[in-house]
Design a protein around this motif. Structure first.
Motif, mmCIF file in Angstrom:
data_model
loop_
_atom_site.group_PDB
_atom_site.id
_atom_site.type_symbol
_atom_site.label_atom_id
_atom_site.label_comp_id
_atom_site.label_asym_id
_atom_site.label_seq_id
_atom_site.Cartn_x
_atom_site.Cartn_y
_atom_site.Cartn_z
ATOM 1 N N ALA A 1 0.779 -1.089 0.176
ATOM 2 C CA ALA A 1 -0.245 0.329 0.232
ATOM 3 C C ALA A 1 1.113 1.205 -0.527
ATOM 4 O O ALA A 1 0.738 2.192 -0.348
ATOM 5 C CB ALA A 1 -1.087 0.066 1.433
ATOM 6 N N TRP A 2 2.467 0.987 0.525
ATOM 7 C CA TRP A 2 2.886 2.178 0.191
ATOM 8 C C TRP A 2 3.973 1.854 -0.933
ATOM 9 O O TRP A 2 5.153 1.660 -0.552
ATOM 10 C CB TRP A 2 3.819 2.409 1.647
ATOM 11 C CG TRP A 2 2.813 3.072 3.107
ATOM 12 C CD1 TRP A 2 2.519 4.094 3.653
ATOM 13 C CD2 TRP A 2 2.334 1.615 4.224
ATOM 14 N NE1 TRP A 2 1.616 3.656 4.390
ATOM 15 C CE2 TRP A 2 2.083 2.122 5.125
ATOM 16 C CE3 TRP A 2 2.591 0.658 3.934
ATOM 17 C CZ2 TRP A 2 0.414 1.855 5.919
ATOM 18 C CZ3 TRP A 2 1.769 -0.041 4.610
ATOM 19 C CH2 TRP A 2 0.846 0.368 6.797
ATOM 20 N N PRO A 3 4.094 2.921 -1.794
ATOM 21 C CA PRO A 3 4.590 3.215 -2.911
ATOM 22 C C PRO A 3 5.998 3.133 -2.351
ATOM 23 O O PRO A 3 7.215 2.564 -3.761
ATOM 24 C CB PRO A 3 3.745 3.282 -4.307
ATOM 25 C CG PRO A 3 2.794 4.535 -3.535
ATOM 26 C CD PRO A 3 2.471 3.690 -2.237
ATOM 27 N N ASP A 4 6.002 4.005 -2.050
ATOM 28 C CA ASP A 4 7.310 4.766 -1.565
ATOM 29 C C ASP A 4 8.148 4.312 -0.703
ATOM 30 O O ASP A 4 9.562 4.408 -0.117
ATOM 31 C CB ASP A 4 7.258 6.375 -1.469
ATOM 32 C CG ASP A 4 6.715 6.568 -0.163
ATOM 33 O OD1 ASP A 4 5.791 5.689 0.098
ATOM 34 O OD2 ASP A 4 6.521 7.963 0.028
ATOM 35 N N GLU B 1 16.973 -2.569 -0.063
ATOM 36 C CA GLU B 1 17.994 0.082 -0.443
ATOM 37 C C GLU B 1 17.486 -0.901 1.585
ATOM 38 O O GLU B 1 19.187 0.159 1.461
ATOM 39 C CB GLU B 1 16.174 -0.024 -0.384
ATOM 40 C CG GLU B 1 15.916 0.207 -1.893
ATOM 41 C CD GLU B 1 14.906 1.002 -3.468
ATOM 42 O OE1 GLU B 1 14.822 1.732 -3.081
ATOM 43 O OE2 GLU B 1 14.131 0.973 -1.516
ATOM 44 N N ILE B 2 16.637 -1.134 1.876
ATOM 45 C CA ILE B 2 17.304 -1.257 3.217
ATOM 46 C C ILE B 2 18.841 -1.467 4.205
ATOM 47 O O ILE B 2 19.024 -0.264 4.447
ATOM 48 C CB ILE B 2 15.696 -1.433 4.002
ATOM 49 C CG1 ILE B 2 15.043 -0.945 3.907
ATOM 50 C CG2 ILE B 2 15.861 -1.142 6.010
ATOM 51 C CD1 ILE B 2 13.147 -1.875 4.819
ATOM 52 N N ARG B 3 19.190 -2.668 3.294
ATOM 53 C CA ARG B 3 19.981 -3.616 3.623
ATOM 54 C C ARG B 3 21.414 -2.714 3.336
ATOM 55 O O ARG B 3 22.104 -2.606 3.848
ATOM 56 C CB ARG B 3 20.044 -4.808 3.230
ATOM 57 C CG ARG B 3 19.173 -5.795 4.291
ATOM 58 C CD ARG B 3 18.770 -7.006 3.729
ATOM 59 N NE ARG B 3 17.699 -7.983 4.543
ATOM 60 C CZ ARG B 3 16.796 -8.362 3.992
ATOM 61 N NH1 ARG B 3 16.760 -8.802 2.031
ATOM 62 N NH2 ARG B 3 15.985 -8.969 4.423
ATOM 63 N N GLY B 4 21.492 -2.173 2.684
ATOM 64 C CA GLY B 4 22.499 -1.699 1.605
ATOM 65 C C GLY B 4 22.713 -0.080 2.475
ATOM 66 O O GLY B 4 24.295 0.105 1.768
ATOM 67 N N THR B 5 22.448 -0.105 3.225
ATOM 68 C CA THR B 5 22.950 1.136 4.055
ATOM 69 C C THR B 5 23.502 1.306 5.508
ATOM 70 O O THR B 5 24.340 1.652 5.867
ATOM 71 C CB THR B 5 21.992 2.278 3.830
ATOM 72 O OG1 THR B 5 21.002 1.905 4.875
ATOM 73 C CG2 THR B 5 21.398 3.069 3.217
ATOM 74 N N SER B 6 23.721 -0.882 5.657
ATOM 75 C CA SER B 6 24.264 -1.290 6.643
ATOM 76 C C SER B 6 25.333 -1.070 6.596
ATOM 77 O O SER B 6 26.218 -1.850 8.148
ATOM 78 C CB SER B 6 23.414 -2.294 7.505
ATOM 79 O OG SER B 6 23.875 -3.070 6.393
ATOM 80 N N GLY B 7 26.623 -1.420 5.663
ATOM 81 C CA GLY B 7 27.518 -1.753 5.906
ATOM 82 C C GLY B 7 27.897 -3.213 6.252
ATOM 83 O O GLY B 7 26.866 -3.950 5.804
#
Length: 76
Positions: free
Chosen positions: A53-56, A62-68
């Motif tokens: 329901a939340w297209p954005d 994407e979330i895991r890509g910023t965790s290092g």
């Protein structure tokens, strides 16, 4: 089939009787439905319909890509 005895105070019993009458089903079925809803392991249909329901909302990648990178573990 199991059988359960439940003791209710007068106010709770009145609320239950009102809800049972409005539902149009027996007390036993009404209580069983409530127990199934509260103790069941499935999400309610209203929650399942929210999937996507939340297209954005970011994807898992994407979330895991910023965790290092993880730190190296010590050997045993």
């Amino acid at each position: 089939m199991g059988q359960v005895t439940v003791y209710l105070d007068d106010k709770t019993e009145a609320e239950m009787n009102s809800a049972v009458k409005a539902s149009g089903i027996s007390k036993s079925k009404w209580v069983a439905r409530i127990i199934h809803e509260k103790a069941g392991s499935e999400w309610p249909e209203s929650v399942a319909q929210l999937a996507g329901a939340w297209p954005d909302f970011p994807s898992a990648e994407e979330i895991r890509g910023t965790s290092g990178d993880d730190a190296k573990r010590e050997p045993f």
